[in-house]
Design an enzyme around this catalytic site. Structure first.
Site, PDB file in Angstrom:
ATOM      1  N   ILE A   1       0.877  -1.167   0.000  1.00  0.00           N
ATOM      2  CA  ILE A   1       0.000   0.000   0.000  1.00  0.00           C
ATOM      3  C   ILE A   1       0.913   1.214   0.000  1.00  0.00           C
ATOM      4  CG2 ILE A   1      -0.297   0.002   2.513  1.00  0.00           C
ATOM      5  CD1 ILE A   1      -3.218   0.962   1.925  1.00  0.00           C
TER       6      ILE A   1
ATOM      7  N   GLU B   1       2.117  -6.610   7.027  1.00  0.00           N
ATOM      8  CA  GLU B   1       3.334  -6.373   7.797  1.00  0.00           C
ATOM      9  C   GLU B   1       3.868  -5.006   7.410  1.00  0.00           C
ATOM     10  OE1 GLU B   1       4.733  -9.184   4.480  1.00  0.00           O
ATOM     11  OE2 GLU B   1       4.343  -9.980   6.441  1.00  0.00           O
TER      12      GLU B   1
ATOM     13  N   ASN C   1       8.283   2.417  10.645  1.00  0.00           N
ATOM     14  CA  ASN C   1       7.264   3.204   9.959  1.00  0.00           C
ATOM     15  C   ASN C   1       6.131   3.562  10.919  1.00  0.00           C
ATOM     16  OD1 ASN C   1       5.434   4.377   8.216  1.00  0.00           O
ATOM     17  ND2 ASN C   1       5.751   2.881   6.583  1.00  0.00           N
TER      18      ASN C   1
ATOM     19  N   TYR D   1      -2.692   1.767  10.808  1.00  0.00           N
ATOM     20  CA  TYR D   1      -3.209   0.404  10.945  1.00  0.00           C
ATOM     21  C   TYR D   1      -3.907   0.222  12.293  1.00  0.00           C
ATOM     22  CZ  TYR D   1      -0.001  -0.256   7.025  1.00  0.00           C
ATOM     23  OH  TYR D   1       0.663  -0.135   5.836  1.00  0.00           O
TER      24      TYR D   1
END
Length: 154
Positions: free
Chosen positions: A77, A111, A116, A123
């Site tokens: 993504i 994952e 990050n 998430y």
């Protein structure tokens, strides 16, 4: 809500092989260790779910996900650095989650690099929970970096 999300020129559609050059432009701008064009081509060929956001005619974000045996795996993504922080990655991930539901997946996995923090925050805000780590999973400038594994029950 930010400007790009309200932009009437913002469109989402399934990716096609003709989008590979545009995908690679964004991919190489975003990652020190980008996927290859061949990986994207293979993802399209085998029928992975591949969506792209286009602002006017320019690709500004994309996602790739596989779904099989009741599990969905977000494989990639990415949003162009020029449009980050405007909610596009959230909308893209929500689209992928909805696609997973439509295909009767009961769990979505992904994952992320342990460094990050922005993606991890996204998430977690969408209900993903950390379920483990893969030591040294990603290549890094100074060796290897851990991946944090996340899952979201649908």
């Amino acid at each position: 809500m930010n400007a790009i999300i309200r932009d009437p020129l913002l469109r989402i559609r399934p990716l096609r092989e003709s989008d590979i050059d545009a995908i690679m432009t964004v991919e190489q701008r975003c990652y020190d260790f980008p996927w290859t064009a061949g990986i994207f081509r293979d993802s399209l060929r085998v029928g992975y779910i591949c969506w792209g956001y286009f602002l006017d005619q320019r690709l500004v974000g994309y996602g790739v996900m596989s779904v099989a045996a009741g599990e969905a795996h977000v494989l990639n993504i990415c949003t162009d650095p020029e449009v980050r922080g405007q909610g596009l990655a959230r909308r893209l991930l929500q689209r992928l989650i909805n696609q997973a539901r439509e295909r009767d997946a009961d769990t979505v996995f992904l994952e992320v690099r342990a460094s990050n923090r922005v993606a991890i925050g996204l998430y977690e805000s969408l209900g993903f929970n950390e379920i483990g780590r893969r030591r040294g999973y990603y290549p890094a400038d100074q060796g290897r970096e851990d991946a944090i594994l996340f899952a979201k029950a649908l």
